[in-house]
Scaffold this motif. Structure first.
Motif, PDB file in Angstrom:
ATOM      1  N   GLY A 102       0.816  -1.216   0.000  1.00  0.00           N
ATOM      2  CA  GLY A 102       0.000   0.000   0.000  1.00  0.00           C
ATOM      3  C   GLY A 102       0.846   1.261   0.000  1.00  0.00           C
ATOM      4  N   LYS A 103       1.867   1.310   0.827  1.00  0.00           N
ATOM      5  CA  LYS A 103       2.739   2.489   0.861  1.00  0.00           C
ATOM      6  C   LYS A 103       3.479   2.661  -0.461  1.00  0.00           C
ATOM      7  CE  LYS A 103       3.126   5.188   3.350  1.00  0.00           C
ATOM      8  NZ  LYS A 103       2.325   6.416   3.503  1.00  0.00           N
ATOM      9  N   PHE A 104       3.928   1.554  -1.052  1.00  0.00           N
ATOM     10  CA  PHE A 104       4.617   1.621  -2.332  1.00  0.00           C
ATOM     11  C   PHE A 104       3.728   2.264  -3.397  1.00  0.00           C
ATOM     12  CE2 PHE A 104       5.780  -0.138  -6.469  1.00  0.00           C
ATOM     13  CZ  PHE A 104       7.119   0.206  -6.533  1.00  0.00           C
ATOM     14  N   PHE A 105       2.428   1.949  -3.354  1.00  0.00           N
ATOM     15  CA  PHE A 105       1.482   2.509  -4.319  1.00  0.00           C
ATOM     16  C   PHE A 105       0.823   3.797  -3.812  1.00  0.00           C
ATOM     17  CE2 PHE A 105       1.842  -1.793  -6.005  1.00  0.00           C
ATOM     18  CZ  PHE A 105       1.862  -1.562  -7.361  1.00  0.00           C
ATOM     19  N   ARG A 106       1.387   4.375  -2.763  1.00  0.00           N
ATOM     20  CA  ARG A 106       0.944   5.661  -2.201  1.00  0.00           C
ATOM     21  C   ARG A 106      -0.501   5.643  -1.712  1.00  0.00           C
ATOM     22  NH1 ARG A 106       4.187   9.023  -6.647  1.00  0.00           N
ATOM     23  NH2 ARG A 106       6.202   8.855  -5.661  1.00  0.00           N
ATOM     24  N   LYS A 107      -0.882   4.556  -1.091  1.00  0.00           N
ATOM     25  CA  LYS A 107      -2.214   4.440  -0.493  1.00  0.00           C
ATOM     26  C   LYS A 107      -2.090   4.699   1.005  1.00  0.00           C
ATOM     27  CE  LYS A 107      -3.790   3.371  -4.468  1.00  0.00           C
ATOM     28  NZ  LYS A 107      -4.535   4.346  -5.235  1.00  0.00           N
ATOM     29  N   LYS A 108      -3.177   5.051   1.637  1.00  0.00           N
ATOM     30  CA  LYS A 108      -3.179   5.333   3.066  1.00  0.00           C
ATOM     31  C   LYS A 108      -3.130   4.032   3.855  1.00  0.00           C
ATOM     32  CE  LYS A 108      -3.616   9.762   2.590  1.00  0.00           C
ATOM     33  NZ  LYS A 108      -2.458  10.602   2.748  1.00  0.00           N
ATOM     34  N   VAL A 109      -2.322   4.014   4.892  1.00  0.00           N
ATOM     35  CA  VAL A 109      -2.214   2.866   5.785  1.00  0.00           C
ATOM     36  C   VAL A 109      -2.600   3.315   7.189  1.00  0.00           C
ATOM     37  CG1 VAL A 109      -0.634   1.198   6.848  1.00  0.00           C
ATOM     38  CG2 VAL A 109      -0.434   1.733   4.401  1.00  0.00           C
ATOM     39  N   ILE A 110      -3.573   2.622   7.756  1.00  0.00           N
ATOM     40  CA  ILE A 110      -4.033   2.910   9.113  1.00  0.00           C
ATOM     41  C   ILE A 110      -3.824   1.653   9.949  1.00  0.00           C
ATOM     42  CG2 ILE A 110      -6.016   3.520  10.567  1.00  0.00           C
ATOM     43  CD1 ILE A 110      -7.182   4.951   8.061  1.00  0.00           C
ATOM     44  N   TYR A 111      -3.112   1.818  11.040  1.00  0.00           N
ATOM     45  CA  TYR A 111      -2.842   0.690  11.928  1.00  0.00           C
ATOM     46  C   TYR A 111      -3.485   0.972  13.278  1.00  0.00           C
ATOM     47  CZ  TYR A 111      -0.350  -2.988  14.406  1.00  0.00           C
ATOM     48  OH  TYR A 111      -0.042  -4.103  15.139  1.00  0.00           O
ATOM     49  N   ILE A 112      -4.203  -0.014  13.808  1.00  0.00           N
ATOM     50  CA  ILE A 112      -4.806   0.090  15.128  1.00  0.00           C
ATOM     51  C   ILE A 112      -4.129  -0.954  16.004  1.00  0.00           C
ATOM     52  CG2 ILE A 112      -6.934  -0.049  16.480  1.00  0.00           C
ATOM     53  CD1 ILE A 112      -8.445   0.510  13.787  1.00  0.00           C
ATOM     54  N   GLU A 113      -3.355  -0.492  16.982  1.00  0.00           N
ATOM     55  CA  GLU A 113      -2.663  -1.428  17.879  1.00  0.00           C
ATOM     56  C   GLU A 113      -3.692  -2.236  18.650  1.00  0.00           C
ATOM     57  OE1 GLU A 113      -0.269  -3.406  18.484  1.00  0.00           O
ATOM     58  OE2 GLU A 113       1.304  -2.079  19.189  1.00  0.00           O
ATOM     59  N   SER A 114      -3.406  -3.504  18.813  1.00  0.00           N
ATOM     60  CA  SER A 114      -4.346  -4.431  19.424  1.00  0.00           C
ATOM     61  C   SER A 114      -4.790  -3.997  20.817  1.00  0.00           C
ATOM     62  CB  SER A 114      -3.704  -5.814  19.513  1.00  0.00           C
ATOM     63  OG  SER A 114      -4.545  -6.699  20.212  1.00  0.00           O
ATOM     64  N   PHE A 115      -6.047  -4.233  21.108  1.00  0.00           N
ATOM     65  CA  PHE A 115      -6.619  -3.953  22.419  1.00  0.00           C
ATOM     66  C   PHE A 115      -5.891  -4.753  23.505  1.00  0.00           C
ATOM     67  CE2 PHE A 115      -9.875  -4.526  25.754  1.00  0.00           C
ATOM     68  CZ  PHE A 115     -10.203  -3.197  25.990  1.00  0.00           C
ATOM     69  N   ALA A 116      -5.353  -5.897  23.137  1.00  0.00           N
ATOM     70  CA  ALA A 116      -4.641  -6.750  24.094  1.00  0.00           C
ATOM     71  C   ALA A 116      -3.294  -6.166  24.494  1.00  0.00           C
ATOM     72  CB  ALA A 116      -4.458  -8.150  23.511  1.00  0.00           C
ATOM     73  N   ARG A 117      -2.801  -5.226  23.732  1.00  0.00           N
ATOM     74  CA  ARG A 117      -1.508  -4.598  24.024  1.00  0.00           C
ATOM     75  C   ARG A 117      -1.731  -3.389  24.914  1.00  0.00           C
ATOM     76  NH1 ARG A 117       3.084  -7.430  23.156  1.00  0.00           N
ATOM     77  NH2 ARG A 117       2.670  -8.901  21.485  1.00  0.00           N
ATOM     78  N   ILE A 118      -1.544  -3.589  26.205  1.00  0.00           N
ATOM     79  CA  ILE A 118      -1.794  -2.523  27.178  1.00  0.00           C
ATOM     80  C   ILE A 118      -0.510  -1.807  27.556  1.00  0.00           C
ATOM     81  CG2 ILE A 118      -2.672  -2.004  29.493  1.00  0.00           C
ATOM     82  CD1 ILE A 118      -4.457  -4.543  29.148  1.00  0.00           C
ATOM     83  N   ASN A 119       0.529  -2.568  27.851  1.00  0.00           N
ATOM     84  CA  ASN A 119       1.772  -1.984  28.357  1.00  0.00           C
ATOM     85  C   ASN A 119       2.964  -2.114  27.418  1.00  0.00           C
ATOM     86  OD1 ASN A 119       0.801  -1.168  31.005  1.00  0.00           O
ATOM     87  ND2 ASN A 119       0.556  -3.356  31.362  1.00  0.00           N
ATOM     88  N   THR A 120       2.899  -3.022  26.467  1.00  0.00           N
ATOM     89  CA  THR A 120       4.029  -3.243  25.565  1.00  0.00           C
ATOM     90  C   THR A 120       3.543  -3.327  24.121  1.00  0.00           C
ATOM     91  OG1 THR A 120       3.863  -5.639  25.826  1.00  0.00           O
ATOM     92  CG2 THR A 120       5.402  -4.478  27.302  1.00  0.00           C
ATOM     93  N   PRO A 121       4.336  -2.815  23.197  1.00  0.00           N
ATOM     94  CA  PRO A 121       3.948  -2.875  21.781  1.00  0.00           C
ATOM     95  C   PRO A 121       4.244  -4.252  21.205  1.00  0.00           C
ATOM     96  CG  PRO A 121       6.081  -1.844  21.985  1.00  0.00           C
ATOM     97  CD  PRO A 121       5.607  -2.113  23.394  1.00  0.00           C
ATOM     98  N   ASN A 122       3.643  -4.535  20.036  1.00  0.00           N
ATOM     99  CA  ASN A 122       4.004  -5.775  19.360  1.00  0.00           C
ATOM    100  C   ASN A 122       4.945  -5.448  18.201  1.00  0.00           C
ATOM    101  OD1 ASN A 122       2.552  -5.446  16.839  1.00  0.00           O
ATOM    102  ND2 ASN A 122       0.686  -5.898  17.947  1.00  0.00           N
ATOM    103  N   LYS A 123       5.619  -6.476  17.674  1.00  0.00           N
ATOM    104  CA  LYS A 123       6.624  -6.267  16.630  1.00  0.00           C
ATOM    105  C   LYS A 123       6.014  -5.694  15.351  1.00  0.00           C
ATOM    106  CE  LYS A 123       9.807  -9.727  18.357  1.00  0.00           C
ATOM    107  NZ  LYS A 123      10.413 -11.034  18.150  1.00  0.00           N
ATOM    108  N   THR A 124       4.817  -6.154  14.999  1.00  0.00           N
ATOM    109  CA  THR A 124       4.162  -5.626  13.799  1.00  0.00           C
ATOM    110  C   THR A 124       3.886  -4.144  13.960  1.00  0.00           C
ATOM    111  OG1 THR A 124       3.167  -7.778  13.352  1.00  0.00           O
ATOM    112  CG2 THR A 124       2.169  -5.875  12.272  1.00  0.00           C
ATOM    113  N   GLY A 125       3.372  -3.757  15.118  1.00  0.00           N
ATOM    114  CA  GLY A 125       3.094  -2.349  15.381  1.00  0.00           C
ATOM    115  C   GLY A 125       4.343  -1.496  15.310  1.00  0.00           C
ATOM    116  N   LEU A 126       5.425  -1.974  15.890  1.00  0.00           N
ATOM    117  CA  LEU A 126       6.680  -1.212  15.868  1.00  0.00           C
ATOM    118  C   LEU A 126       7.174  -0.988  14.442  1.00  0.00           C
ATOM    119  CD1 LEU A 126       8.523  -2.857  18.887  1.00  0.00           C
ATOM    120  CD2 LEU A 126       7.686  -0.497  18.754  1.00  0.00           C
TER     121      LEU A 126
END
Length: 156
Positions: A102-126
């Protein structure tokens, strides 16, 4: 209701990630959407327009690279067929190729960090945080990891 002209790709792994993305009813009801999901009994039974794709398997770096390459080719085909304007994901690893495409084709990317992630991020999110157009966290505690993120509260 008339659907707006934008097309949305909703991509996630199964389980909780998929349940969270399905909570975006205002988006789903307002735009033409399609899902890209991993194979489970639940996703095979989905009535919504969906593509079932391979999931990421993390055994070693070589296998991870090869699986990611295979996923990239598979998801590129879906992207070129559907031509989404926006990609929205709640993760996990299955979403990485589509977001990069999507980024390569200049489209918008929206990421919503998982509700289960309260105190630490996940690798995909980072990873996706580095290039997402909009990054939403559901817990204020994550602001220290994602200072430019938008706190949106829980989507449940």
């Amino acid at each position: 209701m008339n659907k707006n002209s934008k097309k949305i790709c909703l991509i996630s792994s199964s389980g909780g990630h998929l349940e969270q993305i399905k909570q975006l009813s205002e988006v789903i009801n307002s735009y033409e959407c399609f899902y890209v999901v991993t194979r489970t009994k639940a996703t095979e039974a989905m009535k919504e327009k969906r593509y079932i794709v391979n999931d990421l398997i993390r055994t070693n770096k070589f296998v991870l690279f090869m699986r990611m390459l295979k996923m990239m080719i598979e998801q590129l085909g879906i992207f070129l067929k559907e031509r989404p304007d926006v990609i929205i994901t709640t993760g996990a690893g299955v979403a990485i190729p589509m977001c990069i495409i999507g980024k390569f084709f200049r489209k918008k990317v929206i990421y919503i960090e998982s509700f289960a992630r309260i105190n630490t991020p996940n690798k995909t999110g980072l990873l996706i945080y580095k290039f997402a157009d909009l990054f939403i966290i559901q817990w204020e505690e994550l602001e220290k990891y994602y200072p430019k993120a938008i706190y949106g509260g829980g989507i449940y």
